[in-house]
Design a protein around this motif. Sequence first.
Motif, PDB file in Angstrom:
ATOM      1  N   LEU A 401       0.840  -1.201   0.000  1.00 15.20           N
ATOM      2  CA  LEU A 401       0.000   0.000   0.000  1.00 15.20           C
ATOM      3  C   LEU A 401       0.871   1.245   0.000  1.00 15.20           C
ATOM      4  CD1 LEU A 401      -2.971  -0.684   2.431  1.00 15.20           C
ATOM      5  CD2 LEU A 401      -3.006  -0.563  -0.053  1.00 15.20           C
ATOM      6  N   ASP A 403       0.859   5.732  -0.948  1.00 15.26           N
ATOM      7  CA  ASP A 403       0.110   6.959  -1.233  1.00 15.26           C
ATOM      8  C   ASP A 403       1.101   7.949  -1.823  1.00 15.26           C
ATOM      9  OD1 ASP A 403      -1.748   8.907  -1.463  1.00 15.26           O
ATOM     10  OD2 ASP A 403      -2.176   9.122   0.668  1.00 15.26           O
ATOM     11  N   ASN A 404       0.961   8.206  -3.127  1.00 15.65           N
ATOM     12  CA  ASN A 404       1.935   9.019  -3.853  1.00 15.65           C
ATOM     13  C   ASN A 404       3.346   8.457  -3.701  1.00 15.65           C
ATOM     14  OD1 ASN A 404       0.774  11.164  -5.378  1.00 15.65           O
ATOM     15  ND2 ASN A 404       0.131  12.135  -3.457  1.00 15.65           N
ATOM     16  N   VAL A 408       2.108   3.141   3.131  1.00 16.53           N
ATOM     17  CA  VAL A 408       1.032   3.376   4.098  1.00 16.53           C
ATOM     18  C   VAL A 408       1.082   2.221   5.086  1.00 16.53           C
ATOM     19  CG1 VAL A 408      -1.462   3.534   4.436  1.00 16.53           C
ATOM     20  CG2 VAL A 408      -0.388   4.580   2.416  1.00 16.53           C
ATOM     21  N   GLU A 426     -11.953   4.159   0.967  1.00 16.24           N
ATOM     22  CA  GLU A 426     -11.133   5.236   0.430  1.00 16.24           C
ATOM     23  C   GLU A 426     -11.298   5.410  -1.072  1.00 16.24           C
ATOM     24  OE1 GLU A 426      -8.302   8.350   0.521  1.00 16.24           O
ATOM     25  OE2 GLU A 426      -9.274   7.307   2.178  1.00 16.24           O
ATOM     26  N   VAL A 427     -11.304   4.301  -1.833  1.00 18.09           N
ATOM     27  CA  VAL A 427     -11.278   4.433  -3.303  1.00 18.09           C
ATOM     28  C   VAL A 427     -12.465   3.783  -4.003  1.00 18.09           C
ATOM     29  CG1 VAL A 427      -8.764   4.541  -3.297  1.00 18.09           C
ATOM     30  CG2 VAL A 427      -9.885   2.343  -3.665  1.00 18.09           C
ATOM     31  N   ASP A 448      -1.353   2.100  -5.040  1.00 18.19           N
ATOM     32  CA  ASP A 448      -1.101   3.484  -4.650  1.00 18.19           C
ATOM     33  C   ASP A 448      -2.430   4.241  -4.646  1.00 18.19           C
ATOM     34  OD1 ASP A 448      -0.411   6.327  -4.766  1.00 18.19           O
ATOM     35  OD2 ASP A 448       1.645   5.652  -5.122  1.00 18.19           O
ATOM     36  N   PHE A 449      -2.840   4.694  -3.474  1.00 23.60           N
ATOM     37  CA  PHE A 449      -4.133   5.372  -3.328  1.00 23.60           C
ATOM     38  C   PHE A 449      -4.263   6.544  -4.294  1.00 23.60           C
ATOM     39  CE2 PHE A 449      -4.086   3.279   0.854  1.00 23.60           C
ATOM     40  CZ  PHE A 449      -5.382   2.794   0.894  1.00 23.60           C
ATOM     41  N   ALA A 450      -3.167   7.281  -4.515  1.00 20.73           N
ATOM     42  CA  ALA A 450      -3.229   8.434  -5.417  1.00 20.73           C
ATOM     43  C   ALA A 450      -3.328   7.984  -6.872  1.00 20.73           C
ATOM     44  CB  ALA A 450      -2.000   9.317  -5.219  1.00 20.73           C
ATOM     45  N   LYS A 451      -2.521   7.008  -7.245  1.00 20.14           N
ATOM     46  CA  LYS A 451      -2.465   6.571  -8.643  1.00 20.14           C
ATOM     47  C   LYS A 451      -3.771   5.927  -9.103  1.00 20.14           C
ATOM     48  CE  LYS A 451       1.852   7.728  -9.432  1.00 20.14           C
ATOM     49  NZ  LYS A 451       2.186   8.816 -10.385  1.00 20.14           N
ATOM     50  N   GLN A 453      -6.671   6.589  -8.368  1.00 19.78           N
ATOM     51  CA  GLN A 453      -7.771   7.538  -8.525  1.00 19.78           C
ATOM     52  C   GLN A 453      -7.481   8.581  -9.598  1.00 19.78           C
ATOM     53  OE1 GLN A 453      -9.891   8.457  -4.530  1.00 19.78           O
ATOM     54  NE2 GLN A 453      -7.839   7.864  -3.895  1.00 19.78           N
TER      55      GLN A 453
END
Length: 596
Positions: A401, A403-404, A408, A426-427, A448-451, A453
């Motif tokens: 996991l 994030d950017n 995480v 979250e997503v 990756d939470f950012a990628k 989304q």
Amino acid sequence: MTDVTPHIFKRFHLALTEALAALMAEGKLPAGLDAAKVTVEPPRDASHGDISTNVGMVLAKPAAMKPRDIAALIGEALRANPALGITDLSIDGPGFLNFRLDPSQWQGELAAVLRAGTAYGDSQIGAGVRVNVEYVSANPTGPMHVGHCRGAVVGDVLASLLAKAGHDVVREYYINDAGAQVDVLARSAYHRYREALGDDMGEVPAGLYPGQYLVPLGQGLAARYGDQWRNADEAEWLAPIRAEAITAMMALIKEDLIALGVKHDLFSSERAMVESGAVEASLKALEDRGLIYVGVLEPPKGKTPDDWEPRPQTLFRASDFGDDVDRPLKKSDGSWTYFANDIAYHYDKAVGNSHRAGANVLINVFGADHGGYVKRMQAAVKALTDGKTALDIKLCQLVNLLDNGQPVKMSKRAGTFVTLRDVVDEVGRDVVRFIMLTRKNDVSLDFDFAKVQEQSKDNPVFYVQYAHARAASVLRNAVDSLSQDALTPEHLANASLTRLTDEAELGLMRTLASWPRLVEAAAEAHEPHRIAFYLGDVAAGFHALWNKGRDEATLRFILPEDGALTLARLALVQGVKTVIASGLAVLGVEPVEEMR
């Protein structure tokens, strides 16, 4: 399942089989050649043609002929079949036989897509085969963490894929409620129960589960039972609190599974199975075959396995069935090992009398930490079923996991790990399900939470969903110049599809036509990630055609001055939309009509 019209690769395979039989009857090939391992599929390199077969290489040895000579005979026989639309053939490399087909073949397959709808790709290759897929099976000791998420998705999508390929599928969750970990759960719940009664219990003792998710359970126990167990001996409260705790934890797990869109047909209890005497019954089956004995295991050179003890033990002759060593069935205290319990569980699935019994194929989806368990379990199933039941164990590697790009590590909810529910909340469910299949299960995956989304072509779930939404947008815009009735799939199937002659259009039709073959190949290999990869290819072909039309006005989907060509191109757009929806249905992902 209703009858399924053979797809283009199946039709080619049938024609090849008939040609082979004719050549044997004519004496041009030796009699009795078996074409079971002959494949007909898209060539790996599209420049080689439209359809490729390995017939020459497969039959060379049994026929005592050169592969290229066999390929030449088969190729000419197939070229003489007008229904196949062969315009050219070549023999490449060691003997691959490659064909180029008339565009009418792909145009006809597009019409088949439109007539079948999302049922396009349904197959009967699994007809009569009962498959049990066991997945998730997390210990019922707390909420599921992200490590369980990948196996949950892989198992769920694999089950859907097998069902689309015609198999009779049973989805099962095996509740590991007979081991020491559920006793630890009970003691942890008791700690929270005493806290809820107002007792000063201090810090949660080492070895118990410290998660805050047990606080509501303790409060519920206090409200329900009051002081009943406050000063009781463990022997009095352990079993009832354990049962309450397992029920509560399974409720949490089922809520998480629902949030992820994961469904099971069965939830089976290990404890209930053990208490039913199933372990003794399955081991008797092995004993009757002379496969259980008392002996002392020697440790392998250079290492000592965890389950090795220098004492006489009850052992299963696992090494007779491909395992490295024989395996213990009893612990030093006389209780059954986990392996003994698992033998009983698999025995019941394969040959038992329960409502889930009679599986021809067993599939277990495990975490990567179960790698050492594969050989012994496969050995047991082979011994119990005389090799008639196959066991495939899919190991899912870790999910990293990020994030950017940054790891995480902590969860707001659990304090020590990231829960599955954290990720879904979250997503979103659809993103999680798709991304978990963007790598093969035995390769680690970065999430990756950012990628995931991002709205870019580098985000595979967005790229595929955008293709579906873009197709839907084109069809909505077409209503302005055409009637809604003219845009139904049934009507579009009768459009002048011969007008679709641009290489980008033909290439996209070839990709759509490979969907049924892809379903069958992925189902046979038990590889659901192939669906996500394929959908990426469809999306790429459609986006490329869209961009080509933006640069060349004559290639736009809607041409007011040419209604026939417009309908043909809208048929292709509808075909793309249909196949993407069909693939997303297997993934358990909802196709979107527009991007927001």
